[in-house]
Each structure stands twice: as C-alpha cells, then as structure tokens.
Design a protein around this motif. Sequence first.
Motif, PDB file in Angstrom:
ATOM      1  N   ILE A  82     -30.066 -30.824  67.320  1.00  0.00           N
ATOM      2  CA  ILE A  82     -29.057 -30.930  66.268  1.00  0.00           C
ATOM      3  C   ILE A  82     -27.686 -31.274  66.850  1.00  0.00           C
ATOM      4  N   SER A  83     -27.431 -30.870  68.099  1.00  0.00           N
ATOM      5  CA  SER A  83     -26.161 -31.219  68.742  1.00  0.00           C
ATOM      6  C   SER A  83     -26.105 -32.710  69.039  1.00  0.00           C
ATOM      7  N   VAL A  84     -27.235 -33.264  69.515  1.00  0.00           N
ATOM      8  CA  VAL A  84     -27.297 -34.706  69.764  1.00  0.00           C
ATOM      9  C   VAL A  84     -27.154 -35.460  68.448  1.00  0.00           C
ATOM     10  N   PHE A  85     -27.851 -34.991  67.412  1.00  0.00           N
ATOM     11  CA  PHE A  85     -27.751 -35.607  66.089  1.00  0.00           C
ATOM     12  C   PHE A  85     -26.301 -35.614  65.613  1.00  0.00           C
ATOM     13  N   ALA A  86     -25.616 -34.482  65.751  1.00  0.00           N
ATOM     14  CA  ALA A  86     -24.218 -34.397  65.316  1.00  0.00           C
ATOM     15  C   ALA A  86     -23.337 -35.363  66.097  1.00  0.00           C
ATOM     16  N   GLY A  87     -23.610 -35.493  67.393  1.00  0.00           N
ATOM     17  CA  GLY A  87     -22.846 -36.431  68.201  1.00  0.00           C
ATOM     18  C   GLY A  87     -22.979 -37.852  67.704  1.00  0.00           C
ATOM     19  N   VAL A  99     -30.767 -40.204  71.111  1.00  0.00           N
ATOM     20  CA  VAL A  99     -31.080 -39.492  69.877  1.00  0.00           C
ATOM     21  C   VAL A  99     -32.545 -39.636  69.488  1.00  0.00           C
ATOM     22  N   GLU A 100     -33.145 -40.774  69.808  1.00  0.00           N
ATOM     23  CA  GLU A 100     -34.549 -40.977  69.447  1.00  0.00           C
ATOM     24  C   GLU A 100     -35.460 -40.014  70.205  1.00  0.00           C
ATOM     25  N   PHE A 101     -35.073 -39.635  71.413  1.00  0.00           N
ATOM     26  CA  PHE A 101     -35.856 -38.687  72.203  1.00  0.00           C
ATOM     27  C   PHE A 101     -35.836 -37.301  71.567  1.00  0.00           C
ATOM     28  N   TYR A 102     -34.699 -36.917  70.999  1.00  0.00           N
ATOM     29  CA  TYR A 102     -34.537 -35.566  70.457  1.00  0.00           C
ATOM     30  C   TYR A 102     -34.910 -35.463  68.980  1.00  0.00           C
ATOM     31  N   ALA A 103     -35.088 -36.572  68.304  1.00  0.00           N
ATOM     32  CA  ALA A 103     -35.294 -36.561  66.850  1.00  0.00           C
ATOM     33  C   ALA A 103     -36.525 -35.756  66.429  1.00  0.00           C
ATOM     34  N   ALA A 104     -37.548 -35.723  67.267  1.00  0.00           N
ATOM     35  CA  ALA A 104     -38.787 -35.020  66.913  1.00  0.00           C
ATOM     36  C   ALA A 104     -38.565 -33.530  66.710  1.00  0.00           C
ATOM     37  N   ALA A 105     -37.532 -32.966  67.328  1.00  0.00           N
ATOM     38  CA  ALA A 105     -37.259 -31.530  67.219  1.00  0.00           C
ATOM     39  C   ALA A 105     -36.389 -31.182  66.024  1.00  0.00           C
ATOM     40  N   LEU A 106     -35.995 -32.177  65.230  1.00  0.00           N
ATOM     41  CA  LEU A 106     -35.141 -31.921  64.073  1.00  0.00           C
ATOM     42  C   LEU A 106     -35.978 -31.463  62.883  1.00  0.00           C
ATOM     43  N   PRO A 107     -35.391 -30.665  61.978  1.00  0.00           N
ATOM     44  CA  PRO A 107     -36.102 -30.297  60.745  1.00  0.00           C
ATOM     45  C   PRO A 107     -36.267 -31.510  59.849  1.00  0.00           C
ATOM     46  N   GLY A 117     -35.640 -32.837  56.719  1.00  0.00           N
ATOM     47  CA  GLY A 117     -34.597 -33.579  56.012  1.00  0.00           C
ATOM     48  C   GLY A 117     -33.587 -34.204  56.950  1.00  0.00           C
ATOM     49  N   ILE A 118     -33.260 -33.484  58.033  1.00  0.00           N
ATOM     50  CA  ILE A 118     -32.329 -34.012  59.028  1.00  0.00           C
ATOM     51  C   ILE A 118     -32.987 -35.114  59.835  1.00  0.00           C
ATOM     52  N   LYS A 119     -34.275 -34.960  60.100  1.00  0.00           N
ATOM     53  CA  LYS A 119     -35.005 -36.015  60.802  1.00  0.00           C
ATOM     54  C   LYS A 119     -34.952 -37.315  59.988  1.00  0.00           C
ATOM     55  N   MET A 120     -35.073 -37.182  58.677  1.00  0.00           N
ATOM     56  CA  MET A 120     -35.019 -38.364  57.821  1.00  0.00           C
ATOM     57  C   MET A 120     -33.618 -38.991  57.860  1.00  0.00           C
ATOM     58  N   PHE A 121     -32.587 -38.152  57.870  1.00  0.00           N
ATOM     59  CA  PHE A 121     -31.232 -38.691  57.953  1.00  0.00           C
ATOM     60  C   PHE A 121     -30.988 -39.310  59.325  1.00  0.00           C
ATOM     61  N   SER A 122     -31.604 -38.738  60.367  1.00  0.00           N
ATOM     62  CA  SER A 122     -31.448 -39.317  61.702  1.00  0.00           C
ATOM     63  C   SER A 122     -32.041 -40.724  61.753  1.00  0.00           C
ATOM     64  N   ALA A 123     -33.088 -40.976  60.944  1.00  0.00           N
ATOM     65  CA  ALA A 123     -33.650 -42.327  60.862  1.00  0.00           C
ATOM     66  C   ALA A 123     -32.600 -43.292  60.322  1.00  0.00           C
ATOM     67  N   TYR A 124     -31.812 -42.822  59.339  1.00  0.00           N
ATOM     68  CA  TYR A 124     -30.722 -43.650  58.823  1.00  0.00           C
ATOM     69  C   TYR A 124     -29.701 -43.943  59.918  1.00  0.00           C
ATOM     70  N   ALA A 153     -39.424 -44.280  57.758  1.00  0.00           N
ATOM     71  CA  ALA A 153     -38.944 -42.957  57.356  1.00  0.00           C
ATOM     72  C   ALA A 153     -39.492 -42.574  55.983  1.00  0.00           C
ATOM     73  N   PHE A 154     -39.540 -43.537  55.078  1.00  0.00           N
ATOM     74  CA  PHE A 154     -40.112 -43.265  53.756  1.00  0.00           C
ATOM     75  C   PHE A 154     -41.621 -43.050  53.839  1.00  0.00           C
ATOM     76  N   MET A 155     -42.258 -43.796  54.691  1.00  0.00           N
ATOM     77  CA  MET A 155     -43.715 -43.725  54.801  1.00  0.00           C
ATOM     78  C   MET A 155     -44.169 -42.339  55.273  1.00  0.00           C
ATOM     79  N   PHE A 156     -43.399 -41.733  56.169  1.00  0.00           N
ATOM     80  CA  PHE A 156     -43.833 -40.483  56.784  1.00  0.00           C
ATOM     81  C   PHE A 156     -43.102 -39.254  56.253  1.00  0.00           C
ATOM     82  N   ARG A 157     -42.315 -39.400  55.215  1.00  0.00           N
ATOM     83  CA  ARG A 157     -41.601 -38.230  54.673  1.00  0.00           C
ATOM     84  C   ARG A 157     -42.593 -37.262  54.037  1.00  0.00           C
ATOM     85  N   ASP A 158     -42.234 -35.965  54.066  1.00  0.00           N
ATOM     86  CA  ASP A 158     -43.122 -34.944  53.522  1.00  0.00           C
ATOM     87  C   ASP A 158     -42.486 -34.178  52.360  1.00  0.00           C
TER      88      ASP A 158
END
Length: 333
Positions: free
Chosen positions: A111-116, A133-141, A143-150, A172-177
């Motif tokens: 989340i710190s990398v995402f915020a950066g 950020v792409e390396f750390y995105a898998a650890a995001l929750p 909804g935030i993971k979806m925003f990180s795709a944006y 991102a749309f294809m894999f959203r839950d």
Amino acid sequence: MSEYTILPLINASFQPGEAKRTVAGFEDRDFQKIARAEYYYFTGQAEKCSHIAERYLMSHNIKLKMSSCLLYVYSNLTLGRAVASRKGIWEIRECLEKEMKYSSSAEDKAISVFAGYMSSVLLHLPVDELPDVEFYAAALPPGIKMFSAYVIAHMAYLKGEYGRALGICEAAFMFRDGTYPISMIYLYCMMAMCQINLKHHQKAKDALMLAWNMAKEDEFLEPFIEHHGLLQGLLESCIRKEDSKLYNKLSDKVISFSRGWMAIHNPMSENFVTDALSTVEFSIAMLASRDWNNQEIADYLGFSPNTVKTYLSRIYVKLNIKKRDELKKYMLK
C-alpha cells in the motif's frame, strides 16, 4: 485481509448509489471518517475532505496515514493550495522509504508503494526512484488492486502506449471479483481516453457513458474533473446537453483543479490557459491544437462549424495569439 485498508471506500464493493450507506457501515470510527473524506472528495466537496484528512496526517497507522496523505494531496490540489499538496506528497515519499526499510508486512509495503505511485503518476511526476508497483500489486486488497490497474494503465497512457493501457483496463474488469464503483469509473475514463487516441470515437463515447452512468448515482464528479483535459472534449460531446445540471456543477470545478495541477506539475509555468478559458473553450482549443478542423470539432461536440469558429476567435483573443498553430504552445505541454 482486513477491509480496513488504505482508502477504504475505494476498496469497498457496493452498488452504485449506495456510497453513503457504505460509509456509514464501517464500524471502525477512524476508517469511517477516512471513508467519509473519500466520499467528500469524489463528490466535489474538497474542503470537507481536506479537513478530515489533515487530522490523520501524523497517524501511526500506516493505512490511515497513507489514506489521509493521498486525500490531502488531491483535495488541496482542487482547492488551489499547492504548498499543502506538496506537503502531502513529501509525507508519502518519506513514509514509503521507511516502510520499505523496516516493515515486515507485505501488505503495508504494497500500500505504501501504491500510495507513492498514486501521488505521482496522476500528477505526471517522475516515479523512477520508486519500487516497481506491478511487483507489489498482488499484495493489495481487491478494490485497491483494481485502482492500481488504473494507475499502471495511466503510466502506459502517458508513454503513448494506448493499446497496452486499454488492455490493462480490460484485464482488470475481466478478473474483478466484485463491484468497485470508484475504481471502475476511473478505469472506464482511462478506456475512453485510450479510445480517443486510437481514433475509435464511438468506443470512447461508450466507455465514457459507462463511467458517467455509474458515477451519477452517487454524484461522483471528481474523476471527470481530473480527466477533463485528457478526455479532449468528450464530456462536452456526451454530457453537456444530456445532463446539463451535473455538467454545469462539474464545469465549475474543472478550472480550479487544472490550476492546482499546474502549480504542482510546473510551479514556475507562466501558462495561464486554465485561468483564461472556460471548460468548453478549453476543449475546443485542445482539439484544434491536435489538428482537428472546424467541421470535425463541430461534429464531435454537436456544434455548427460557425459556432466553433466563433469560439476559436474568442480563444485567440484571450490567449493573445493569431492562429491555430500557436495553440500548441499552450495546450500540448
């Protein structure tokens, strides 16, 4: 993974129109306040957002702190307070550096990398020194993971990689839950921007209307305020006549955001275009600077060619220029 994470409203899955109820549903008092600040920001109530966010800037909870810093950056940007926005960016960078050195939590690092990235990419600031950020995105929750795709798509867009950016959004749309309205609105806006640059104008309009129809249920106007210039007149083409009340509300806030963005991105700039032009004039100037002729602009915006010509004459006077080619000096920086 706890639902109480960075930007809890963005991370929440809810149906369009239920944002207020979702905010009220957070049991933790502090996270409910941050979620309320998010709601205020996305509905164009920047002053209220900034007031709440400021209280948590020094929080020892990394999720609260990063949430408040991001909201503080963008709400003060909208309010034209560049110094306050820079303070928020500095806090994020400092906090990110500490988390990468000392934290043992994969989620907190993520989340710190995402915020950066969120505090830099959307303002077109450099990210060369940030972790991938792409390396750390898998650890995001989720909804935030979806925003990180944006955010990642936005990086590709800024490099002119429109096809890649579009593919990231579609994946991102294809894999959203679940239904994550805020992330989805931003992704649809990015898809519209990509389709414009790929010259797929109907697809661009379709993507924008998906974003607009989802956003209007909660009056989430901020995504369109932020993307007004990048959408290159699409809001005027699709929304101005169809939903004039909300469009007028949106237009009132576009100029102040653009002015704040410029102060952060280039504080020494003498470019006064955001002060001089109305939102419609700005859109026409943007299209004209990209070599659209008057007929093309008229067809796109639903005007007559003579109306476009009149607008361009006003624009030239306001910017103290004499011909179309000179617009690029102002619009394509």
